[in-house]
Design a protein around this motif. Structure first.
Motif, PDB file in Angstrom:
ATOM      1  N   ILE A 120       4.242   0.128   0.252  1.00 26.49           N
ATOM      2  CA  ILE A 120       3.710  -0.449   1.312  1.00 26.49           C
ATOM      3  C   ILE A 120       4.551  -0.706   2.508  1.00 26.49           C
ATOM      4  N   ILE A 121       5.944  -0.774   2.233  1.00 19.22           N
ATOM      5  CA  ILE A 121       6.776  -1.158   3.296  1.00 19.22           C
ATOM      6  C   ILE A 121       7.013   0.379   3.818  1.00 19.22           C
ATOM      7  N   HIS A 122       6.991   1.463   3.130  1.00 18.63           N
ATOM      8  CA  HIS A 122       6.997   2.880   3.763  1.00 18.63           C
ATOM      9  C   HIS A 122       5.772   3.140   4.566  1.00 18.63           C
ATOM     10  N   GLU A 123       4.543   2.761   4.207  1.00 22.33           N
ATOM     11  CA  GLU A 123       3.399   2.967   4.878  1.00 22.33           C
ATOM     12  C   GLU A 123       3.484   2.240   6.285  1.00 22.33           C
ATOM     13  N   ASN A 124       4.040   0.986   6.417  1.00 18.75           N
ATOM     14  CA  ASN A 124       4.199   0.302   7.500  1.00 18.75           C
ATOM     15  C   ASN A 124       5.112   0.976   8.414  1.00 18.75           C
ATOM     16  N   TYR A 135      -3.058   5.611  14.766  1.00 16.36           N
ATOM     17  CA  TYR A 135      -4.156   5.044  13.682  1.00 16.36           C
ATOM     18  C   TYR A 135      -4.015   3.722  13.452  1.00 16.36           C
ATOM     19  N   MET A 136      -5.161   2.984  12.934  1.00 18.59           N
ATOM     20  CA  MET A 136      -4.822   1.627  12.491  1.00 18.59           C
ATOM     21  C   MET A 136      -4.732   1.659  11.012  1.00 18.59           C
ATOM     22  N   LEU A 137      -3.702   0.902  10.807  1.00 19.51           N
ATOM     23  CA  LEU A 137      -3.230   0.407   9.337  1.00 19.51           C
ATOM     24  C   LEU A 137      -4.459  -0.530   8.785  1.00 19.51           C
ATOM     25  N   PRO A 138      -4.827  -0.647   7.636  1.00 18.31           N
ATOM     26  CA  PRO A 138      -5.735  -1.794   6.876  1.00 18.31           C
ATOM     27  C   PRO A 138      -4.847  -3.094   7.347  1.00 18.31           C
TER      28      PRO A 138
END
Length: 285
Positions: A87-91, A155-158
């Motif tokens: 999740i940290i990598h996605e952010n 793009y918008m992250l959830p």
């Protein structure tokens, strides 16, 4: 048998004496704390999980003469969660891409210069039929489906991923002892050397991010960090995963901690969280 009973009685008597002594010392400690007035910020969280106890941290100050002035209790759902590296990598990927604009550009057939005349007649020459020498089939012609300039990668992250990214990063910083809490950002001097020496004495690492509850920072720390490239100021509403990872030490004020816990717990416990997570992002026209 009588000897065992006598030893058991002595053990119980000593245990009772120790309890009384501990209670007396505890009352003395409480009396001393009331006299000296340490900053003990202990709160009972109603919506905290019982399986994870609250975390305690020292409250420091930016004064050169004194360091620790009290303790604060942190919410376990914000500062004591299991850090999710995915999740940290996605952010981080989302934050690095949402401001990127691709400037790669290729010209299509109408945009390429020349090629207005038909190269040869349609029939009778034995060659393949062509309408223009700027067709994508020709060398130097236009490009079909090529990249176009100023294409955004936004793009918008959830919102769930963004919230869990904050909690994971805060928990990782706290577990690594890279999260420090201060009473406020008031300093005695506005010299850059003063704050650099202060961070060196506190062992705060080469780069420090100061976060306060408001964007109106005190005058001295604003002037002192203006020329120091590895120290930055940020309001709590702008705190993000990428900025926390980019700095070695994260310094939060007490007001920033409470504000951060309030907002994160609101989003973690909001009843419409599942709707916000599945709602697609609509671009503004």
């Amino acid at each position: 048998m009588a000897g065992r009973l006598h030893s058991l009685t002595s053990v119980v008597r000593n245990f009772t004496r120790n309890i009384c002594t501990s209670n007396a010392s505890r009352s003395e400690t409480r009396a001393i704390s009331q006299v000296s007035g340490p900053l003990i910020l202990d709160e009972k969280f109603d919506n905290a999980r019982n399986v994870v106890p609250g975390r305690e941290a020292w409250v420091e100050t930016l004064d050169a003469n004194m360091s620790d002035i009290g303790m604060i209790t942190l919410h376990p759902d914000v500062f004591a969660v299991f850090p999710r590296m995915d999740i940290i990598h996605e952010n981080v990927v989302w934050q690095r891409k949402y401001k990127m604009v691709s400037k790669a550009h290729t010209k299509t057939k109408p945009e390429v210069r020349g090629g207005g005349k038909k190269p040869w007649p349609q029939k009778g020459t034995g060659r393949a039929r062509h309408s223009s020498i700027r067709s994508p089939l020709w060398v130097g012609g236009g490009v079909t489906h090529g990249p176009r300039a100023f294409t955004t990668q936004f793009y918008m992250l959830p919102i769930v991923t963004r919230i869990h990214g904050l909690t994971s990063t805060l928990s990782a910083k706290f577990a690594q002892d890279d999260l420090k809490i201060v009473e406020n950002l008031e300093m005695a001097s506005d010299e850059p050397g003063y704050i650099e020496k202060l961070c060196e004495n506190h062992h705060w690492g080469p780069s420090v991010l100061f976060v306060d509850d408001t964007d109106l920072m005190p005058r001295n720390i604003t002037i002192a960090t203006d020329t120091v490239q590895h120290m930055n100021l940020m309001p709590v509403y702008g705190l993000n995963v990428y900025s926390m990872l980019k700095h070695s030490t994260l310094v939060l004020t007490v007001d920033a901690v409470r504000r951060l816990e309030e907002r994160i717990l609101y989003h973690l416990n909001r009843p419409d969280l599942h709707k916000e997570n599945v709602t697609p992002f609509k671009k503004q026209k």
